[in-house]
Design a protein around this motif. Structure first.
Motif, short mmCIF file in Angstrom:
data_model
loop_
_atom_site.label_atom_id
_atom_site.label_comp_id
_atom_site.label_asym_id
_atom_site.label_seq_id
_atom_site.Cartn_x
_atom_site.Cartn_y
_atom_site.Cartn_z
N ASP A 166 0.81 -1.22 0.00
CA ASP A 166 0.00 0.00 0.00
C ASP A 166 0.84 1.28 0.00
N SER A 167 2.15 1.13 -0.12
CA SER A 167 3.00 2.31 -0.19
C SER A 167 2.77 3.05 -1.50
N LEU A 168 3.33 4.24 -1.60
CA LEU A 168 3.01 5.12 -2.72
C LEU A 168 3.38 4.52 -4.08
N ILE A 169 4.61 4.07 -4.22
CA ILE A 169 5.06 3.59 -5.54
C ILE A 169 4.39 2.27 -5.92
N PRO A 170 4.28 1.26 -5.02
CA PRO A 170 3.51 0.06 -5.40
C PRO A 170 2.06 0.37 -5.75
N SER A 171 1.44 1.31 -5.04
CA SER A 171 0.07 1.70 -5.37
C SER A 171 0.00 2.33 -6.75
N LEU A 172 0.99 3.12 -7.09
CA LEU A 172 1.03 3.74 -8.42
C LEU A 172 1.15 2.68 -9.51
N PHE A 173 2.02 1.68 -9.29
CA PHE A 173 2.15 0.59 -10.26
C PHE A 173 0.82 -0.15 -10.41
N ARG A 174 0.16 -0.39 -9.29
CA ARG A 174 -1.11 -1.12 -9.32
C ARG A 174 -2.17 -0.33 -10.09
N ASN A 175 -2.22 0.97 -9.88
CA ASN A 175 -3.21 1.80 -10.57
C ASN A 175 -2.94 1.88 -12.07
N LEU A 176 -1.70 1.69 -12.46
CA LEU A 176 -1.34 1.70 -13.88
C LEU A 176 -1.51 0.33 -14.52
N GLY A 177 -1.96 -0.64 -13.74
CA GLY A 177 -2.16 -1.98 -14.27
C GLY A 177 -0.89 -2.78 -14.42
N LEU A 178 0.14 -2.42 -13.67
CA LEU A 178 1.43 -3.10 -13.77
C LEU A 178 1.67 -4.07 -12.62
N GLY A 179 0.61 -4.41 -11.89
CA GLY A 179 0.77 -5.31 -10.75
C GLY A 179 1.17 -4.55 -9.51
N THR A 180 1.47 -5.32 -8.47
CA THR A 180 1.89 -4.72 -7.20
C THR A 180 3.26 -5.26 -6.83
N PRO A 181 4.33 -4.63 -7.30
CA PRO A 181 5.68 -5.12 -6.98
C PRO A 181 6.00 -4.94 -5.50
N LEU A 182 6.60 -5.98 -4.93
CA LEU A 182 7.03 -5.92 -3.53
C LEU A 182 8.53 -5.59 -3.53
N PHE A 183 8.82 -4.32 -3.51
CA PHE A 183 10.20 -3.86 -3.74
C PHE A 183 11.17 -4.34 -2.67
N LEU A 184 10.73 -4.47 -1.44
CA LEU A 184 11.64 -4.87 -0.37
C LEU A 184 11.41 -6.31 0.08
N ALA A 185 10.45 -7.01 -0.53
CA ALA A 185 10.20 -8.40 -0.19
C ALA A 185 10.75 -9.36 -1.24
N ASP A 186 10.84 -8.91 -2.45
CA ASP A 186 11.43 -9.72 -3.52
C ASP A 186 12.95 -9.56 -3.49
N PRO A 187 13.72 -10.65 -3.46
CA PRO A 187 15.19 -10.53 -3.34
C PRO A 187 15.83 -9.69 -4.43
N ASN A 188 15.43 -9.89 -5.68
CA ASN A 188 16.03 -9.14 -6.79
C ASN A 188 15.64 -7.66 -6.74
N LEU A 189 14.37 -7.40 -6.50
CA LEU A 189 13.92 -6.01 -6.42
C LEU A 189 14.53 -5.30 -5.22
N ALA A 190 14.70 -6.01 -4.12
CA ALA A 190 15.30 -5.40 -2.94
C ALA A 190 16.74 -4.98 -3.21
N ALA A 191 17.48 -5.85 -3.91
CA ALA A 191 18.86 -5.51 -4.26
C ALA A 191 18.91 -4.28 -5.16
N VAL A 192 18.01 -4.23 -6.12
CA VAL A 192 17.95 -3.08 -7.03
C VAL A 192 17.60 -1.81 -6.26
N MET A 193 16.64 -1.89 -5.35
CA MET A 193 16.22 -0.72 -4.60
C MET A 193 17.34 -0.19 -3.72
#
Length: 326
Positions: A166-193
């Motif tokens: 429900d954070s700002l950027i995941p909510s923005l992705f969800r509203n754009l129809g791009l899913g709900t990325p878990l930036f700090l829960a997914d290992p690869n996305l967390a490393a990128v972040m």
């Protein structure tokens, strides 16, 4: 007769001889040289005696912890007891650990992205600020905020932006129809972040270093290049980059040290997770010493980090010397 005398006097003056004398000027020059030599020797001795207290203080402050860390790295103790001497066993244990190599791999990528990513962003902004833009001074102050704001505040803000679905950027992705990325829960996305966060907090340092280097470049060099038909890209590659090379290598050395030793950026954002995906060597050393209470392997990791930084710094310092000679 008068003309001959005047010419003789001018000749003596050029040779440093006193009028009417044959070698007085030479003797005077020799005496002055001896006095300067004595003053130089006295100045050197004075600097030496003034330097001794600082050197002794630095040895006591840095030497004792270094020696004690070496003792811990060769013993199997903990935070309370030194333990038994085990020689290089702690280093062998660390080098044979998969966790060490996983942390080393992340540290390598974290450092590469942190150094070159922040340098590229800083270079672009420094070149932009070199042009005449409206409110350039205010813009520069705003760009310094990521470096000036305490890392605790920055990490809290980034957590608010990306930590939960429900954070700002995941909510923005969800509203754009791009899913709900878990930036700090997914290992690869967390490393990128974490790497993007490092670039965010580091680019103002690079921007200031490059801006200072660009300020020393004479504008007439670019004017002459333009008159010779050089394109903007050629001016950038053949003039700008070579002239700021020394400052660039120095900033790379400093940022490499910052990235390898960076504990709060990673720990405050992800804690080294998920599943150790963002565990760097310094985070691993912290966990080993203060959570597993194994000071020997933890300090051994720190020594290996230091050795790596020394090697990288020496290589970059050689590039600094080459750029200075050229």
């Amino acid at each position: 007769m008068t003309s001959t005398t005047a010419q003789s006097g001018l000749a003596r003056a050029r040779r440093g001889l006193a009028p009417g004398g044959s070698g007085g000027g030479s003797r005077s020059t020799g005496a002055n040289r001896n006095r300067k030599s004595k003053l130089s020797a006295q100045t050197t001795r004075t600097f030496f005696w003034l330097l001794i207290p600082s050197v002794v203080l630095l040895v006591l402050i840095h030497g004792y912890p270094l020696v004690y860390a070496g003792v811990q790295a060769t013993h199997d103790g903990n935070l309370i007891q030194t333990g038994n001497f085990v020689g290089a066993d702690n280093f062998a244990t660390v080098l044979s650990s998969p966790a060490f190599w996983k942390a080393a791999q992340f540290t390598l990528w974290f450092t590469i992205v942190g150094v070159f990513g922040s340098w590229l962003v800083g270079l672009g902004l420094a070149l932009l600020l070199r042009t005449k833009i409206p409110a350039g001074g205010t813009f520069k102050v705003l760009l310094l905020l990521p470096w000036v704001v305490p890392i605790v505040v920055s990490s809290t803000a980034w957590n608010w932006l990306v930590a939960t679905p429900d954070s700002l950027i995941p909510s923005l992705f969800r509203n754009l129809g791009l899913g709900t990325p878990l930036f700090l829960a997914d290992p690869n996305l967390a490393a990128v972040m974490v790497m993007i966060f490092k670039v965010w907090v580091s680019f103002p340092f690079m921007m200031m270093m490059i801006s200072a280097a660009l300020a020393s470049v004479d504008g007439t060099v670019y004017e002459a290049a333009s008159m010779d038909g050089a394109t903007p890209f050629q001016q950038f590659t053949q003039i700008t980059l070579p002239l700021i090379a020394r400052s660039t290598y120095i900033s790379w050395i400093l940022m490499t040290i910052f990235c390898v030793n960076d504990f709060p950026t990673i720990y405050l954002l992800t804690g080294g997770g998920p599943v150790d995906a963002t565990t760097s060597l310094v985070v691993l050393a912290y966990r080993t010493v203060f959570q597993d209470f194994a000071t020997g392997p933890g300090v051994a990791i720190a020594f290996l980090m230091t050795l790596t930084l020394v090697v990288v710094s020496v290589l970059l310092y050689r590039q600094i010397r080459k750029s200075s000679v050229e």
